[in-house]
Write a protein that holds these residues in place. Structure first.
Motif, PDB file in Angstrom:
ATOM      1  N   VAL A 329       0.833  -1.210   0.000  1.00 43.81           N
ATOM      2  CA  VAL A 329       0.000   0.000   0.000  1.00 43.81           C
ATOM      3  C   VAL A 329       0.866   1.258   0.000  1.00 43.81           C
ATOM      4  O   VAL A 329       0.559   2.243  -0.687  1.00 43.81           O
ATOM      5  CB  VAL A 329      -0.947  -0.003   1.213  1.00 43.81           C
ATOM      6  N   ASN A 330       1.965   1.222   0.773  1.00 39.75           N
ATOM      7  CA  ASN A 330       2.804   2.410   0.892  1.00 39.75           C
ATOM      8  C   ASN A 330       3.620   2.693  -0.370  1.00 39.75           C
ATOM      9  O   ASN A 330       4.010   3.835  -0.617  1.00 39.75           O
ATOM     10  CB  ASN A 330       3.755   2.266   2.086  1.00 39.75           C
ATOM     11  N   SER A 331       3.895   1.666  -1.154  1.00 33.32           N
ATOM     12  CA  SER A 331       4.675   1.840  -2.397  1.00 33.32           C
ATOM     13  C   SER A 331       3.972   1.124  -3.548  1.00 33.32           C
ATOM     14  O   SER A 331       4.495   0.151  -4.111  1.00 33.32           O
ATOM     15  CB  SER A 331       6.095   1.299  -2.203  1.00 33.32           C
ATOM     16  N   PRO A 332       2.777   1.571  -3.907  1.00 33.74           N
ATOM     17  CA  PRO A 332       1.938   0.829  -4.859  1.00 33.74           C
ATOM     18  C   PRO A 332       2.485   0.733  -6.276  1.00 33.74           C
ATOM     19  O   PRO A 332       2.176  -0.202  -6.998  1.00 33.74           O
ATOM     20  CB  PRO A 332       0.613   1.604  -4.831  1.00 33.74           C
ATOM     21  N   SER A 333       3.286   1.688  -6.691  1.00 35.55           N
ATOM     22  CA  SER A 333       3.763   1.693  -8.080  1.00 35.55           C
ATOM     23  C   SER A 333       5.234   1.318  -8.190  1.00 35.55           C
ATOM     24  O   SER A 333       5.861   1.547  -9.220  1.00 35.55           O
ATOM     25  CB  SER A 333       3.539   3.085  -8.694  1.00 35.55           C
ATOM     26  N   GLN A 334       5.791   0.738  -7.113  1.00 37.30           N
ATOM     27  CA  GLN A 334       7.207   0.413  -7.099  1.00 37.30           C
ATOM     28  C   GLN A 334       7.430  -1.078  -6.865  1.00 37.30           C
ATOM     29  O   GLN A 334       6.535  -1.801  -6.425  1.00 37.30           O
ATOM     30  CB  GLN A 334       7.905   1.250  -6.015  1.00 37.30           C
ATOM     31  N   SER A 335       8.644  -1.516  -7.145  1.00 36.20           N
ATOM     32  CA  SER A 335       9.034  -2.883  -6.832  1.00 36.20           C
ATOM     33  C   SER A 335       9.340  -2.935  -5.344  1.00 36.20           C
ATOM     34  O   SER A 335      10.135  -2.132  -4.836  1.00 36.20           O
ATOM     35  CB  SER A 335      10.276  -3.261  -7.646  1.00 36.20           C
ATOM     36  N   VAL A 336       8.704  -3.869  -4.630  1.00 33.65           N
ATOM     37  CA  VAL A 336       8.722  -3.834  -3.161  1.00 33.65           C
ATOM     38  C   VAL A 336       9.142  -5.175  -2.574  1.00 33.65           C
ATOM     39  O   VAL A 336       8.773  -6.245  -3.076  1.00 33.65           O
ATOM     40  CB  VAL A 336       7.323  -3.460  -2.618  1.00 33.65           C
ATOM     41  N   ALA A 337       9.906  -5.105  -1.467  1.00 34.60           N
ATOM     42  CA  ALA A 337      10.291  -6.305  -0.727  1.00 34.60           C
ATOM     43  C   ALA A 337      10.197  -6.020   0.766  1.00 34.60           C
ATOM     44  O   ALA A 337      10.297  -4.873   1.202  1.00 34.60           O
ATOM     45  CB  ALA A 337      11.709  -6.727  -1.096  1.00 34.60           C
ATOM     46  N   VAL A 338      10.000  -7.084   1.542  1.00 38.07           N
ATOM     47  CA  VAL A 338      10.055  -7.004   3.001  1.00 38.07           C
ATOM     48  C   VAL A 338      11.172  -7.940   3.446  1.00 38.07           C
ATOM     49  O   VAL A 338      11.131  -9.141   3.174  1.00 38.07           O
ATOM     50  CB  VAL A 338       8.726  -7.435   3.655  1.00 38.07           C
ATOM     51  N   VAL A 339      12.184  -7.381   4.125  1.00 37.63           N
ATOM     52  CA  VAL A 339      13.324  -8.181   4.553  1.00 37.63           C
ATOM     53  C   VAL A 339      13.193  -8.493   6.044  1.00 37.63           C
ATOM     54  O   VAL A 339      12.764  -7.650   6.830  1.00 37.63           O
ATOM     55  CB  VAL A 339      14.660  -7.460   4.248  1.00 37.63           C
ATOM     56  N   TYR A 340      13.539  -9.724   6.432  1.00 38.45           N
ATOM     57  CA  TYR A 340      13.392 -10.136   7.827  1.00 38.45           C
ATOM     58  C   TYR A 340      14.428 -11.198   8.175  1.00 38.45           C
ATOM     59  O   TYR A 340      15.023 -11.836   7.295  1.00 38.45           O
ATOM     60  CB  TYR A 340      11.984 -10.689   8.084  1.00 38.45           C
ATOM     61  N   ASP A 341      14.636 -11.400   9.480  1.00 32.39           N
ATOM     62  CA  ASP A 341      15.536 -12.433   9.991  1.00 32.39           C
ATOM     63  C   ASP A 341      14.680 -13.629  10.386  1.00 32.39           C
ATOM     64  O   ASP A 341      13.852 -13.535  11.295  1.00 32.39           O
ATOM     65  CB  ASP A 341      16.308 -11.881  11.196  1.00 32.39           C
ATOM     66  N   HIS A 342      14.881 -14.768   9.724  1.00 33.78           N
ATOM     67  CA  HIS A 342      14.010 -15.927   9.945  1.00 33.78           C
ATOM     68  C   HIS A 342      14.410 -16.772  11.150  1.00 33.78           C
ATOM     69  O   HIS A 342      13.637 -17.636  11.592  1.00 33.78           O
ATOM     70  CB  HIS A 342      14.029 -16.813   8.693  1.00 33.78           C
ATOM     71  N   VAL A 343      15.603 -16.559  11.721  1.00 34.88           N
ATOM     72  CA  VAL A 343      16.105 -17.402  12.807  1.00 34.88           C
ATOM     73  C   VAL A 343      15.197 -17.302  14.035  1.00 34.88           C
ATOM     74  O   VAL A 343      14.854 -16.200  14.481  1.00 34.88           O
ATOM     75  CB  VAL A 343      17.545 -17.004  13.192  1.00 34.88           C
ATOM     76  N   GLY A 344      14.786 -18.449  14.566  1.00 34.03           N
ATOM     77  CA  GLY A 344      13.977 -18.503  15.772  1.00 34.03           C
ATOM     78  C   GLY A 344      12.482 -18.491  15.549  1.00 34.03           C
ATOM     79  O   GLY A 344      11.711 -18.724  16.490  1.00 34.03           O
ATOM     80  N   LEU A 345      12.027 -18.237  14.340  1.00 29.95           N
ATOM     81  CA  LEU A 345      10.587 -18.179  14.083  1.00 29.95           C
ATOM     82  C   LEU A 345       9.995 -19.591  14.051  1.00 29.95           C
ATOM     83  O   LEU A 345      10.654 -20.552  13.651  1.00 29.95           O
ATOM     84  CB  LEU A 345      10.299 -17.462  12.762  1.00 29.95           C
ATOM     85  N   HIS A 346       8.761 -19.694  14.448  1.00 26.57           N
ATOM     86  CA  HIS A 346       8.058 -20.978  14.490  1.00 26.57           C
ATOM     87  C   HIS A 346       8.015 -21.578  13.082  1.00 26.57           C
ATOM     88  O   HIS A 346       7.689 -20.881  12.110  1.00 26.57           O
ATOM     89  CB  HIS A 346       6.633 -20.749  15.004  1.00 26.57           C
ATOM     90  N   PRO A 347       8.344 -22.879  12.932  1.00 23.06           N
ATOM     91  CA  PRO A 347       8.327 -23.501  11.601  1.00 23.06           C
ATOM     92  C   PRO A 347       6.999 -23.333  10.874  1.00 23.06           C
ATOM     93  O   PRO A 347       6.966 -23.128   9.654  1.00 23.06           O
ATOM     94  CB  PRO A 347       8.607 -24.983  11.910  1.00 23.06           C
ATOM     95  N   ARG A 348       5.902 -23.413  11.626  1.00 24.26           N
ATOM     96  CA  ARG A 348       4.594 -23.248  10.990  1.00 24.26           C
ATOM     97  C   ARG A 348       4.421 -21.817  10.475  1.00 24.26           C
ATOM     98  O   ARG A 348       3.794 -21.592   9.437  1.00 24.26           O
ATOM     99  CB  ARG A 348       3.479 -23.597  11.979  1.00 24.26           C
ATOM    100  N   TRP A 349       5.000 -20.848  11.196  1.00 25.08           N
ATOM    101  CA  TRP A 349       4.919 -19.456  10.767  1.00 25.08           C
ATOM    102  C   TRP A 349       5.732 -19.241   9.492  1.00 25.08           C
ATOM    103  O   TRP A 349       5.291 -18.538   8.580  1.00 25.08           O
ATOM    104  CB  TRP A 349       5.423 -18.536  11.875  1.00 25.08           C
ATOM    105  N   LEU A 350       6.898 -19.850   9.426  1.00 23.40           N
ATOM    106  CA  LEU A 350       7.714 -19.739   8.224  1.00 23.40           C
ATOM    107  C   LEU A 350       6.982 -20.336   7.022  1.00 23.40           C
ATOM    108  O   LEU A 350       7.037 -19.800   5.912  1.00 23.40           O
ATOM    109  CB  LEU A 350       9.059 -20.442   8.428  1.00 23.40           C
ATOM    110  N   GLY A 351       6.290 -21.446   7.249  1.00 26.04           N
ATOM    111  CA  GLY A 351       5.481 -22.038   6.181  1.00 26.04           C
ATOM    112  C   GLY A 351       4.370 -21.105   5.744  1.00 26.04           C
ATOM    113  O   GLY A 351       4.074 -20.989   4.543  1.00 26.04           O
ATOM    114  N   HIS A 352       3.765 -20.432   6.720  1.00 28.07           N
ATOM    115  CA  HIS A 352       2.706 -19.460   6.416  1.00 28.07           C
ATOM    116  C   HIS A 352       3.254 -18.311   5.560  1.00 28.07           C
ATOM    117  O   HIS A 352       2.618 -17.881   4.589  1.00 28.07           O
ATOM    118  CB  HIS A 352       2.128 -18.915   7.721  1.00 28.07           C
TER     119      HIS A 352
END
Length: 382
Positions: A329-352
């Motif tokens: 929504v904040n960058s509707p006309s641009q190429s967009v990515a969300v970067v995050y650190d996956h270490v420690g996250l619940h396996p089911r959440w990573l699958g989601h």
């Protein structure tokens, strides 16, 4: 309490805009027990804004004709968020300095001072949903104190994780524990005699360090600090400060812990953001791209080696579908990515997250550890 957050207004704000923004910011931080001009520094048009790297900081830049840029170039290089504001978006090219034009610009006519204040406070982690704390303790030794701190910190608008309150029946307890720890800014360690004798509290402490989560150690009387806690911030308790019958802490101790926690939390939030953005910068420069700067909503603007521009939103802690939605929504006309650190996250959440990413085309997930790999073969989905 000393200065914890540093906010600056640069450019050419009108007196009315400045007054409205100051009132909005002051009212927004009041529930946290913070004051503008005290714990939250408020600088108006300084010639050189040089925030401490251990403080959370952000800048709002009001555009205007022949407006002075101050040290904006240096702030962008240091990854300090800079929020350009224009009263009329049709005049951005005339009123906003060229160096800031690649960043998304806030339209003052849509939301006014309230919108600018919210965006500014978001950048320094002063929205209620961003203040996450993890209480670590031995139930047989500090349960009453933990419950007392849960109530006191919640009243200060902290989002507090306490194992007896936040994990439902039928959940994978340990996986959820690490998931919540990954989403916290500070681990509050109630250091009683057998704290490190437990596998789980010992692991909570170690994994907080591994994840970059700061530690505030509350030392019980007659408890010799472990060498493992040498880098932690500490508060030592005396026998007189703990009720021998109830196990609860004296009210002045609780206030002292809350104040110290605010200090530890702001540094932790600043460092975790800096680390995520620095890792992204290193990844982009490794593949011969260019780091442009940090703007509204902490959006990192980058340019790939072939000249294509991408807006990257860092997600500190546990990313959610909201991160992907807001980025789109904040960058509707641009190429967009969300970067995050996956270490420690619940396996089911990573699958989601993987499932969600496969069905959303307007924005993409990028694991911090794989940023250079993924951006080196970036495919626009728009």
């Amino acid at each position: 309490m000393s200065i914890l957050y540093e906010l600056a207004v640069l450019g050419a704000p009108s007196e009315a805009q400045l007054d409205e923004l100051q009132v909005c910011v002051a009212k927004s931080i009041e529930p946290f027990g913070l004051r503008l001009g005290h714990e939250v520094a408020w600088l108006v048009c300084p010639a050189n804004f040089n925030p401490d790297q251990h403080h959370a900081s952000a800048v709002v830049f009001f555009g205007g004709k022949d407006v002075p840029e101050a040290n904006v170039e240096d702030l962008l290089r240091r990854s300090v968020p800079v929020l350009p504001v224009a009263f009329d978006l049709s005049k951005v090219s005339q009123e906003i300095p060229i160096i800031l034009q690649p960043l998304n610009c806030l339209d003052y006519s849509k939301g006014g001072a309230h919108r600018v204040a919210t965006a500014l406070l978001e950048c320094v982690g002063l929205l209620p949903r961003q203040r996450r704390i993890f209480l670590s303790y031995r139930r047989g030794e500090a349960q009453h104190a933990a419950l007392q701190l849960f109530e006191a910190l919640s009243a200060r608008v902290f989002d507090v994780f306490l194992d007896t309150h936040k994990i439902g029946a039928g959940e994978d307890f340990q996986a959820m524990l690490w998931h919540h720890l990954s989403d916290s800014d500070v681990l509050v360690m109630l250091d009683t005699k057998t704290y490190f004798d437990s596998r789980w509290t010992s692991a909570e402490f170690g994994r907080a360090l591994a994840k970059g989560v700061s530690v505030l150690r509350i030392g019980w009387p007659d408890c010799t600090p472990s060498t493992r806690t040498a880098t932690a911030n500490s508060i030592e308790l005396s026998h007189e400060e703990i009720n021998a019958n109830s196990g609860e802490l004296a009210s002045d101790v609780v206030s002292r812990i809350c104040s110290k926690l605010e200090e530890v939390r702001v540094e932790s939030h600043a460092v975790r953001n800096i680390n995520l953005v620095s890792n992204l910068r290193n990844a982009i420069e490794k593949i011969q791209g260019r780091f442009v700067g940090v703007g509204v909503h902490k959006a990192v603007h980058i340019e790939l080696a072939d000249g294509r521009k991408v807006v990257v939103y860092p997600a500190v802690g546990v990313p959610t579908s909201t991160n992907l939605h807001d980025a789109s929504v904040n960058s509707p006309s641009q190429s967009v990515a969300v970067v995050y650190d996956h270490v420690g996250l619940h396996p089911r959440w990573l699958g989601h997250l993987d499932w969600l990413g496969s069905h959303i085309r307007s924005a993409r997930w990028v694991k911090s550890s794989e940023a250079a790999w993924q951006f080196s073969d970036w495919e626009d989905r728009s």
